[in-house]
Design an enzyme around this catalytic site. Sequence first.
Site, mmCIF file in Angstrom:
data_model
loop_
_atom_site.group_PDB
_atom_site.id
_atom_site.type_symbol
_atom_site.label_atom_id
_atom_site.label_comp_id
_atom_site.label_asym_id
_atom_site.label_seq_id
_atom_site.Cartn_x
_atom_site.Cartn_y
_atom_site.Cartn_z
ATOM 1 N N PRO A 159 0.793 -1.225 0.000
ATOM 2 C CA PRO A 159 0.000 0.000 0.000
ATOM 3 C C PRO A 159 0.828 1.280 0.000
ATOM 4 C CG PRO A 159 -0.073 -1.071 2.136
ATOM 5 C CD PRO A 159 0.554 -2.040 1.194
ATOM 6 N N ASN A 160 0.316 2.223 -0.762
ATOM 7 C CA ASN A 160 0.840 3.594 -0.857
ATOM 8 C C ASN A 160 2.143 3.706 -1.646
ATOM 9 O OD1 ASN A 160 -1.266 4.788 0.809
ATOM 10 N ND2 ASN A 160 -0.342 3.645 2.472
ATOM 11 N N ARG A 186 5.224 10.932 -2.525
ATOM 12 C CA ARG A 186 4.925 10.547 -1.143
ATOM 13 C C ARG A 186 6.150 10.767 -0.254
ATOM 14 N NH1 ARG A 186 4.598 4.387 1.217
ATOM 15 N NH2 ARG A 186 4.018 5.007 3.325
ATOM 16 N N TYR A 240 11.255 8.694 1.371
ATOM 17 C CA TYR A 240 11.245 7.612 0.386
ATOM 18 C C TYR A 240 11.954 7.952 -0.923
ATOM 19 C CZ TYR A 240 7.758 5.775 3.617
ATOM 20 O OH TYR A 240 7.122 5.321 4.744
ATOM 21 N N ASN A 247 8.076 -5.667 -0.571
ATOM 22 C CA ASN A 247 7.932 -4.451 0.226
ATOM 23 C C ASN A 247 6.450 -4.323 0.522
ATOM 24 O OD1 ASN A 247 7.774 -2.010 1.463
ATOM 25 N ND2 ASN A 247 8.968 -0.881 -0.073
ATOM 26 N N ALA A 280 3.045 -0.745 4.994
ATOM 27 C CA ALA A 280 2.606 -0.800 6.390
ATOM 28 C C ALA A 280 2.123 -2.194 6.802
ATOM 29 C CB ALA A 280 1.503 0.223 6.619
ATOM 30 N N GLU A 336 12.712 -9.395 2.244
ATOM 31 C CA GLU A 336 12.005 -8.194 2.689
ATOM 32 C C GLU A 336 12.756 -6.954 2.205
ATOM 33 O OE1 GLU A 336 11.937 -7.930 6.961
ATOM 34 O OE2 GLU A 336 10.588 -6.184 6.956
ATOM 35 N N HIS A 353 12.689 -2.578 2.110
ATOM 36 C CA HIS A 353 12.124 -1.274 2.469
ATOM 37 C C HIS A 353 13.038 -0.185 1.964
ATOM 38 C CE1 HIS A 353 9.198 -3.121 5.087
ATOM 39 N NE2 HIS A 353 10.172 -3.848 5.601
ATOM 40 N N ARG A 360 12.739 4.522 12.749
ATOM 41 C CA ARG A 360 11.554 5.376 12.711
ATOM 42 C C ARG A 360 10.638 5.091 13.918
ATOM 43 N NH1 ARG A 360 9.129 4.897 6.915
ATOM 44 N NH2 ARG A 360 7.937 6.691 7.695
ATOM 45 N N ARG A 363 6.793 0.774 13.814
ATOM 46 C CA ARG A 363 7.393 0.164 12.618
ATOM 47 C C ARG A 363 8.496 -0.847 12.973
ATOM 48 N NH1 ARG A 363 5.397 3.517 8.428
ATOM 49 N NH2 ARG A 363 5.024 5.604 9.205
HETATM 50 C C1 DQA Z 1 8.195 1.119 3.842
HETATM 51 C C2 DQA Z 1 8.301 1.300 5.357
HETATM 52 C C3 DQA Z 1 6.951 1.079 6.025
HETATM 53 O O1 DQA Z 1 7.076 1.291 7.427
HETATM 54 C C4 DQA Z 1 5.921 2.039 5.482
HETATM 55 O O2 DQA Z 1 4.663 1.761 6.041
HETATM 56 C C5 DQA Z 1 5.862 2.036 3.995
HETATM 57 C C6 DQA Z 1 7.108 2.005 3.253
HETATM 58 C C7 DQA Z 1 9.521 1.456 3.135
HETATM 59 O O3 DQA Z 1 9.693 1.043 1.988
HETATM 60 O O4 DQA Z 1 10.365 2.158 3.695
HETATM 61 O O5 DQA Z 1 4.803 2.119 3.396
HETATM 62 O O6 DQA Z 1 7.885 -0.237 3.576
#
Ligand code: DQA
Length: 146
Positions: free
Chosen positions: A11-12, A19, A24, A76, A79, A100, A102, A109, A113
Amino acid sequence: MSNRVFVLNGPNLNLLGTREPHIYGSHTLDQIGEAVSARGRELGVEVDFRQTNHEGVLVDWLHEAYGESAKAVLLNAGAYTHTSVALLDAIKAVSVPVIEVHLSDPLTRESFRHVSYVGMGAVAEVKGLGWEGYLVALEKAAALEG
Ligand code: DQA
């Protein structure tokens, strides 16, 4: 086992570029996907790069990666990383290695998280390297046995 690597984004992440660029970076997800696919061609792996805002779709795609005997999944989960027992169960249910990824380093952070359900099932993690972390993770995937 196929030479296919699924790169699954949660998501996002479709909003990358605009964003919170101070966290990011300014690359869009399309730009990252193009760079990862190009690196995949150099490494001899076929990259299948996707994004969804829906948790169950990520579960379905993990099952699909298993069904297609994918070499690896780069995940990735955004959240959902920090909330999703369903994703952990899916990772444990399939025999495809999950790495994994990110862009940021969640451990530096907010405390919410710091838990990673994805990390409890993943074989490796790449965090805090920005978009280039996807390339590092892809190199790890390409180097996996088989
Ligand atoms: C993320 C880190 C997560 O905590 C966050 O919710 C994201 C992006 C990252 O790529 O740094 O959506 O996965």
